[in-house]
Design a protein around this motif. Sequence first.
Motif, PDB file in Angstrom:
ATOM      1  N   LEU A   1       0.855  -1.181   0.000  1.00 49.93           N
ATOM      2  CA  LEU A   1       0.000   0.000   0.000  1.00 49.93           C
ATOM      3  C   LEU A   1       0.892   1.232   0.000  1.00 49.93           C
ATOM      4  CD1 LEU A   1      -2.614  -1.001   2.769  1.00 49.93           C
ATOM      5  CD2 LEU A   1      -2.436  -1.788   0.382  1.00 49.93           C
ATOM      6  N   GLY A   2       0.866   1.985  -1.061  1.00 45.59           N
ATOM      7  CA  GLY A   2       1.678   3.195  -1.163  1.00 45.59           C
ATOM      8  C   GLY A   2       2.881   3.004  -2.057  1.00 45.59           C
ATOM      9  N   THR A   3       3.044   3.874  -3.050  1.00 46.49           N
ATOM     10  CA  THR A   3       4.158   3.756  -4.001  1.00 46.49           C
ATOM     11  C   THR A   3       4.922   5.060  -4.148  1.00 46.49           C
ATOM     12  OG1 THR A   3       2.714   4.271  -5.879  1.00 46.49           O
ATOM     13  CG2 THR A   3       2.986   1.937  -5.305  1.00 46.49           C
ATOM     14  N   GLY A   4       4.955   5.850  -3.067  1.00 46.62           N
ATOM     15  CA  GLY A   4       5.813   7.025  -3.056  1.00 46.62           C
ATOM     16  C   GLY A   4       7.265   6.593  -2.902  1.00 46.62           C
TER      17      GLY A   4
ATOM     18  N   GLY B   1       7.671   3.669  -0.574  1.00 43.82           N
ATOM     19  CA  GLY B   1       6.962   2.530  -1.146  1.00 43.82           C
ATOM     20  C   GLY B   1       7.742   1.891  -2.281  1.00 43.82           C
TER      21      GLY B   1
ATOM     22  N   ASP C   1      -2.424   2.296  -4.742  1.00 45.23           N
ATOM     23  CA  ASP C   1      -2.017   3.687  -4.552  1.00 45.23           C
ATOM     24  C   ASP C   1      -3.015   4.581  -5.262  1.00 45.23           C
ATOM     25  OD1 ASP C   1      -0.507   6.319  -4.953  1.00 45.23           O
ATOM     26  OD2 ASP C   1       0.953   5.173  -3.828  1.00 45.23           O
ATOM     27  N   GLN C   2      -3.197   5.791  -4.717  1.00 44.00           N
ATOM     28  CA  GLN C   2      -4.072   6.755  -5.382  1.00 44.00           C
ATOM     29  C   GLN C   2      -3.501   7.179  -6.730  1.00 44.00           C
ATOM     30  OE1 GLN C   2      -4.431   9.830  -2.363  1.00 44.00           O
ATOM     31  NE2 GLN C   2      -6.385   9.011  -1.658  1.00 44.00           N
TER      32      GLN C   2
ATOM     33  N   THR D   1       2.023   4.062   2.946  1.00 42.17           N
ATOM     34  CA  THR D   1       1.235   5.216   2.527  1.00 42.17           C
ATOM     35  C   THR D   1       1.611   6.432   3.370  1.00 42.17           C
ATOM     36  OG1 THR D   1      -0.474   4.381   4.022  1.00 42.17           O
ATOM     37  CG2 THR D   1      -0.728   3.883   1.686  1.00 42.17           C
ATOM     38  N   SER D   2       0.943   7.558   3.147  1.00 48.39           N
ATOM     39  CA  SER D   2       1.211   8.757   3.938  1.00 48.39           C
ATOM     40  C   SER D   2       0.853   8.506   5.403  1.00 48.39           C
ATOM     41  CB  SER D   2       0.411   9.942   3.391  1.00 48.39           C
ATOM     42  OG  SER D   2      -0.977   9.659   3.428  1.00 48.39           O
TER      43      SER D   2
ATOM     44  N   SER E   1      -2.653   7.952   7.169  1.00 43.02           N
ATOM     45  CA  SER E   1      -3.455   6.757   6.860  1.00 43.02           C
ATOM     46  C   SER E   1      -2.949   5.497   7.563  1.00 43.02           C
ATOM     47  CB  SER E   1      -3.457   6.511   5.345  1.00 43.02           C
ATOM     48  OG  SER E   1      -2.144   6.243   4.879  1.00 43.02           O
ATOM     49  N   HIS E   2      -1.784   5.561   8.208  1.00 44.36           N
ATOM     50  CA  HIS E   2      -1.199   4.357   8.794  1.00 44.36           C
ATOM     51  C   HIS E   2      -2.137   3.675   9.781  1.00 44.36           C
ATOM     52  CE1 HIS E   2       3.309   5.575   8.055  1.00 44.36           C
ATOM     53  NE2 HIS E   2       2.612   5.473   6.941  1.00 44.36           N
TER      54      HIS E   2
END
Length: 334
Positions: free
Chosen positions: A10-13, A16, A36-37, A72-73, A76-77
């Motif tokens: 979850l999360g690809t920044g 991620g 991811d959004q 994720t950011s 949201s954790h």
Amino acid sequence: MVQKRKFALLGTGFIGQVHAKNLAAHPDIELVMVADQDRSRADDIASRDGARVGSVTEAINSDAIDTILIATSTPSHAEFLAASAAAGKAVYCEKPIDLSLDKARRVVEEVARHPVPVTVGFNRRFDPSHNQLKQHLQQGLIGKAELIQMVCRASELPPLSYLQTSGGQMRDQAIHFFDLLRWLTEDEVETIGAMGSALAMPEIASFGDVDTSVLMMKMRSGALAQLDNTRRTGYGYDERITVLGSQGMSDSAAQSPQGATLYSTSGINRPPLYADWFNRVKETYYLHLDAFVRSLNGEAVSVPGLHDGLQAQAIAEAAVKSLETGTFCKVEQL
């Protein structure tokens, strides 16, 4: 034969993408789903690693997935951690659990009702040099820890947009060293005093942050610890931990990718430090992931857990209070 763990990312920044590479490289992991959004980033990782793109809800509730990695950011954790645990998934959650200690505590209480393994992303514990320092302590080679000196000096300032949402230097940068201190000494911080200034980027003072700080801590055992942090140096990434014991000293020193120092009649030529924090610590992300997977597969491997996440954050909150009040503050024991 070890059965592969089925992961969803979850999360690809930035972080991620670091985890995605490690998930793909690990022989006992299959990356099944990416969420991811930002659909284009998720598509890139999924297509590269043979996974598929799905929503966070789909990933958490999928029977094809047994482990969730939350990158994720930060806001949201807590939500994703609670939902993953309720769905019976093992969880690797990036730190912090939440920027609010009260909310993090409530979520940990909620997660405790579900018997799932959880690790919190204190990857610095897996630094080989820091590990050797801990072994020196455990083996009694330097006696009982009495004075601990820690340095965390980042080479370059993060963007202002990051600092505005990071939770501040204590919760974002220093928290790794609060965790390292507890882990190395197997002791708890009782009181903390902090001084800080916004020297490298004065504008962050407008939202109560600092980029340069010095902290003093007293442990339950009576041992004393010091930590200095800065968000910017002029000479590279500098991370050091020295433990003075009753019978000796162990030093996990600043490191260079080149290693050797040249001594000659013309002087001493020392190689430069790592250019940035990531190149210094990137190996630790894989080592933490590997330790978690091995623990899931039944090996007796220690990984940082939910209580570690809470207690390190409690130290950070006391440090923030000390910065605000100019006094030494008690650390809540959770």
